[in-house]
Design a protein around this motif. Structure first.
Motif, mmCIF file in Angstrom:
data_model
loop_
_atom_site.group_PDB
_atom_site.id
_atom_site.type_symbol
_atom_site.label_atom_id
_atom_site.label_comp_id
_atom_site.label_asym_id
_atom_site.label_seq_id
_atom_site.Cartn_x
_atom_site.Cartn_y
_atom_site.Cartn_z
ATOM 1 N N LYS A 441 -3.986 4.283 1.574
ATOM 2 C CA LYS A 441 -5.381 3.967 1.870
ATOM 3 C C LYS A 441 -5.714 2.540 1.444
ATOM 4 O O LYS A 441 -6.396 1.800 2.161
ATOM 5 N N PHE A 442 -5.223 2.149 0.269
ATOM 6 C CA PHE A 442 -5.467 0.790 -0.223
ATOM 7 C C PHE A 442 -4.894 -0.241 0.743
ATOM 8 O O PHE A 442 -5.555 -1.225 1.100
ATOM 9 N N ILE A 443 -3.657 -0.006 1.178
ATOM 10 C CA ILE A 443 -2.987 -0.960 2.075
ATOM 11 C C ILE A 443 -3.730 -1.055 3.402
ATOM 12 O O ILE A 443 -3.979 -2.154 3.914
ATOM 13 N N VAL A 444 -4.102 0.090 3.964
ATOM 14 C CA VAL A 444 -4.805 0.095 5.255
ATOM 15 C C VAL A 444 -6.147 -0.625 5.142
ATOM 16 O O VAL A 444 -6.517 -1.411 6.031
ATOM 17 N N GLU A 445 -6.896 -0.376 4.083
ATOM 18 C CA GLU A 445 -8.189 -1.044 3.915
ATOM 19 C C GLU A 445 -8.028 -2.550 3.776
ATOM 20 O O GLU A 445 -8.844 -3.335 4.277
ATOM 21 N N GLN A 446 -6.966 -2.986 3.086
ATOM 22 C CA GLN A 446 -6.692 -4.410 2.959
ATOM 23 C C GLN A 446 -6.377 -5.028 4.322
ATOM 24 O O GLN A 446 -6.845 -6.130 4.638
ATOM 25 N N ASP A 457 -8.904 -7.573 16.556
ATOM 26 C CA ASP A 457 -8.880 -6.122 16.491
ATOM 27 C C ASP A 457 -7.850 -5.680 15.454
ATOM 28 O O ASP A 457 -6.890 -6.420 15.174
ATOM 29 N N PRO A 458 -8.012 -4.493 14.879
ATOM 30 C CA PRO A 458 -7.054 -4.042 13.867
ATOM 31 C C PRO A 458 -5.622 -3.993 14.404
ATOM 32 O O PRO A 458 -5.375 -3.472 15.486
ATOM 33 N N TYR A 459 -4.703 -4.581 13.658
ATOM 34 C CA TYR A 459 -3.271 -4.510 13.960
ATOM 35 C C TYR A 459 -2.523 -4.547 12.637
ATOM 36 O O TYR A 459 -3.097 -4.853 11.578
ATOM 37 N N ILE A 460 -1.250 -4.236 12.670
ATOM 38 C CA ILE A 460 -0.455 -4.214 11.448
ATOM 39 C C ILE A 460 0.883 -4.884 11.704
ATOM 40 O O ILE A 460 1.513 -4.686 12.750
ATOM 41 N N ASP A 461 1.295 -5.741 10.772
ATOM 42 C CA ASP A 461 2.632 -6.340 10.818
ATOM 43 C C ASP A 461 3.112 -6.551 9.385
ATOM 44 O O ASP A 461 2.386 -6.287 8.412
ATOM 45 N N LYS A 462 4.327 -7.030 9.251
ATOM 46 C CA LYS A 462 4.946 -7.166 7.930
ATOM 47 C C LYS A 462 4.163 -8.118 7.034
ATOM 48 O O LYS A 462 3.985 -7.868 5.838
ATOM 49 N N GLU A 463 3.693 -9.222 7.609
ATOM 50 C CA GLU A 463 2.975 -10.212 6.799
ATOM 51 C C GLU A 463 1.706 -9.613 6.197
ATOM 52 O O GLU A 463 1.403 -9.827 5.019
ATOM 53 N N LEU A 464 0.949 -8.869 7.009
ATOM 54 C CA LEU A 464 -0.276 -8.256 6.499
ATOM 55 C C LEU A 464 0.024 -7.214 5.417
ATOM 56 O O LEU A 464 -0.712 -7.093 4.431
ATOM 57 N N VAL A 465 1.114 -6.476 5.609
ATOM 58 C CA VAL A 465 1.499 -5.469 4.620
ATOM 59 C C VAL A 465 1.851 -6.129 3.294
ATOM 60 O O VAL A 465 1.412 -5.704 2.217
ATOM 61 N N VAL A 466 2.654 -7.189 3.348
ATOM 62 C CA VAL A 466 3.067 -7.884 2.115
ATOM 63 C C VAL A 466 1.850 -8.476 1.403
ATOM 64 O O VAL A 466 1.718 -8.389 0.176
ATOM 65 N N ASP A 467 0.926 -9.050 2.170
ATOM 66 C CA ASP A 467 -0.292 -9.602 1.565
ATOM 67 C C ASP A 467 -1.107 -8.501 0.887
ATOM 68 O O ASP A 467 -1.656 -8.705 -0.208
ATOM 69 N N ALA A 468 -1.180 -7.353 1.534
ATOM 70 C CA ALA A 468 -1.938 -6.235 0.951
ATOM 71 C C ALA A 468 -1.297 -5.767 -0.355
ATOM 72 O O ALA A 468 -1.988 -5.496 -1.339
ATOM 73 N N LEU A 469 0.036 -5.697 -0.353
ATOM 74 C CA LEU A 469 0.732 -5.226 -1.552
ATOM 75 C C LEU A 469 0.595 -6.193 -2.721
ATOM 76 O O LEU A 469 0.651 -5.783 -3.885
ATOM 77 N N LYS A 470 0.410 -7.495 -2.418
ATOM 78 C CA LYS A 470 0.210 -8.466 -3.500
ATOM 79 C C LYS A 470 -1.098 -8.229 -4.231
ATOM 80 O O LYS A 470 -1.264 -8.658 -5.375
ATOM 81 N N ASN A 471 -2.035 -7.548 -3.549
ATOM 82 C CA ASN A 471 -3.307 -7.210 -4.198
ATOM 83 C C ASN A 471 -3.255 -5.861 -4.915
ATOM 84 O O ASN A 471 -4.227 -5.467 -5.573
ATOM 85 N N LEU A 472 -2.130 -5.159 -4.761
ATOM 86 C CA LEU A 472 -2.017 -3.837 -5.357
ATOM 87 C C LEU A 472 -1.812 -3.910 -6.865
ATOM 88 O O LEU A 472 -2.353 -3.108 -7.624
ATOM 89 N N TYR A 473 -1.004 -4.883 -7.301
ATOM 90 C CA TYR A 473 -0.718 -5.059 -8.719
ATOM 91 C C TYR A 473 -0.771 -6.542 -9.058
ATOM 92 O O TYR A 473 -0.628 -7.397 -8.187
ATOM 93 N N THR A 474 -0.941 -6.831 -10.331
ATOM 94 C CA THR A 474 -0.846 -8.215 -10.792
ATOM 95 C C THR A 474 0.622 -8.541 -11.068
ATOM 96 O O THR A 474 1.459 -7.641 -11.233
ATOM 97 N N THR A 475 0.944 -9.827 -11.125
ATOM 98 C CA THR A 475 2.339 -10.235 -11.367
ATOM 99 C C THR A 475 2.809 -9.882 -12.771
ATOM 100 O O THR A 475 4.003 -9.837 -13.032
ATOM 101 N N SER A 476 1.849 -9.617 -13.674
ATOM 102 C CA SER A 476 2.225 -9.267 -15.050
ATOM 103 C C SER A 476 2.279 -7.759 -15.274
ATOM 104 O O SER A 476 2.518 -7.302 -16.393
ATOM 105 N N ALA A 477 2.040 -6.969 -14.210
ATOM 106 C CA ALA A 477 2.046 -5.509 -14.351
ATOM 107 C C ALA A 477 3.436 -5.003 -14.703
ATOM 108 O O ALA A 477 4.459 -5.602 -14.337
#
Length: 500
Positions: A441-446, A457-477
């Motif tokens: 859900k977090f990734i899709v909303e991002q 319009d809404p679409y999905i590709d690797k770049e958008l997924v990677v960008d979303a995942l960078k917001n999932l955790y901090t680099t120090s997690a």
């Protein structure tokens, strides 16, 4: 309160049924309930059960269970604060039958607190108008100095205790099919629901524990929504002359509608039931880190000089969810010590600021939800008092993919195996993060937010997924930046629940 209100609140009849029955009642006479039975809208057994469960309207001041002097003070305060003039206006405000109100008006007149101003034309019938005398105003001002409560009459402590016991949450048996249906839109293990069901019907406390983001709060809220019975909640109750407010519009959901309210002026079989009680859905109280010990005791307003009931009293006959247990302002030990006796004996003791103590039945389904280790939060003695303990763990790869596809479809995105591989690689190969149910859900909303920013319009590709995942955790997690791959199924038990 009318019999039609009660039957509507319990979903036994429809508004159309009431309309037809009222028409039949005008032509043939009789009680509204009997006309509904004659029309086949419900059975005689259903009617009698609804009448038995609903609180009956008092026929005299003594039947209210409240001293007449206290009721008179409330009546005059209502009249003074809201400029009410007629018996019907006062009856609607104080929630007592007009016969009882007329006796109170007579007493007020005998004590020279009220005097008549003649009749008020109400088109179909006329009523006497009343106005306060100077003596009445002085008496009312003194009453306001004692306490500033202005509202429906209270019920007695004895009646409130009896009502809580009469509508216990364990009185409502929830079928297995209903519990399974309530969880059908979740990716959830069968054994989890099988173990949860008995806990729901037992009405005992439940502990949900496990890593964050795997559906504990969702499960708790789903459980609370399962119950369907109507209960009756008082606006307030009285103890030793003190007013304690219970009904809270933010918590209690009345089973009345605007159409129901309009019928209250119909004049047909009025005041069959006690208007001091509000028919409601079983309440659900959710509290998190803001919970303190003070919130579990009576709250006395020193200015208004009356009490507000604590959260768990407002949750009586319903569900009390303590989310993020262990992260409250109060220590877990203090909170648990406060509840050891109620959970064991099903009775809670409260104290007025005057020193007067009283008891109330402790009837509610208490759900503790935590992502901390239960053994670190509770000692064995308290864990023993929580008979149902269910762990929620992360999803398998297959369940994760199923959640991802459901969430993506809901936002117009097609989640392919390639997209899943990208997510798995980022989370578990390039980093060392566990899969969690909230992540899809977090990734899709991002991604949706990124598309909106781009004006596309809404679409999905690797770049958008990677960008979303960078917001999932901090680099120090913990787990960030590690390269050791981790199998999605290694050492994992079958997951319990996955919230969509």
């Amino acid at each position: 309160m009318l019999i039609g209100d009660v039957l509507l609140a319990q979903n036994l009849v429809t508004h159309e049924d009431i309309k037809i029955a009222l028409h039949r009642q005008k032509e043939n006479g009789g009680r509204l309930g009997d006309n509904l039975v004659a029309l086949g809208a419900l059975t005689q057994e259903q009617l009698e059960k609804a009448i038995y469960e609903a609180p009956r309207a008092p026929k005299s001041i003594e039947d209210t269970g409240i001293p007449g002097g206290n009721l008179l003070r409330i009546l005059l305060k209502l009249m003074y604060a809201n400029t009410l003039e007629t018996a019907s206006e006062l009856s609607a405000a104080i929630k007592l039958p007009i016969g009882v109100v007329n006796r109170m008006i007579q007493e007020a007149g005998d004590r020279k607190f009220l005097e008549s101003l003649g009749n008020a034309d109400q088109s179909t019938f006329s009523e006497t108008r009343y106005v306060m005398t100077e003596a009445g105003k002085r008496f009312t001002i003194e009453a306001l100095e004692q306490n500033q409560y202005v509202g429906p009459a209270p019920v007695s402590l004895r009646d409130y205790q009896a009502r809580i016991n009469q509508q216990k949450i364990t009185n409502e048996w929830v079928e297995q099919k209903k519990i399974e249906k309530s969880f059908e839109n979740l990716v959830i293990a069968d054994d989890f629901v099988r173990r949860l069901g008995p806990g729901v019907n037992a009405g005992k406390s439940i502990l949900l524990y496990g890593p964050p983001g795997n559906g504990k709060t969702t499960v708790a809220e789903k459980v609370a929504e399962i119950f369907a019975n109507v209960i009756y909640v008082p606006y307030c109750f009285e103890v030793d002359g003190q007013i304690i407010k219970v009904f809270d519009p933010a918590i209690h959901k009345p089973k009345f509608t605007s159409e129901t309210d309009k019928r209250k002026n119909s004049g047909l079989r009025r005041e069959e039931f006690d208007g001091r009680w509000v028919p409601c859905e079983r309440p659900v109280v959710i509290t998190g880190g803001e919970l303190t010990l003070e919130m579990l005791d009576l709250s006395f307003n020193a200015h208004a000089k009356y009490y507000e009931a604590p959260l768990h009293v407002k949750a009586s006959n319903g569900t009390f969810i303590i989310d993020d247990f262990g992260r409250q302002l109060v220590s877990p030990e203090d909170l648990l010590n406060r509840w050891i006796v109620p959970l064991e004996s099903r009775i809670d003791y409260l104290k007025l600021h005057t020193g007067k103590s009283f008891s109330l039945p402790f009837d509610e389904l208490v759900i503790f939800s935590t992502n901390l280790s239960p053994d670190d939060l509770m000692d064995p003695a308290f864990l023993r008092r929580i008979p149902y303990k269910l762990e929620t763990v992360g999803p398998t790869r297959e369940q994760y993919y199923e959640i991802f596809k459901i969430v993506g479809k809901g936002r117009g995105l097609e989640i392919t195996e390639e997209i899943l591989e990208t997510v798995i690689e980022e989370l578990q190969v390039n980093n060392n993060f566990d899969l969690a149910c909230y992540q899809p859900k977090f990734i899709v909303e991002q991604i949706i937010a990124a598309c909106k920013y781009q004006g596309s319009d809404p679409y999905i590709d690797k770049e958008l997924v990677v960008d979303a995942l960078k917001n999932l955790y901090t680099t120090s997690a913990k787990g960030a930046g590690k390269t050791a791959a981790k199998s999605g199924n290694r050492g994992k038990s079958t997951p319990a629940v996955a919230a969509v």
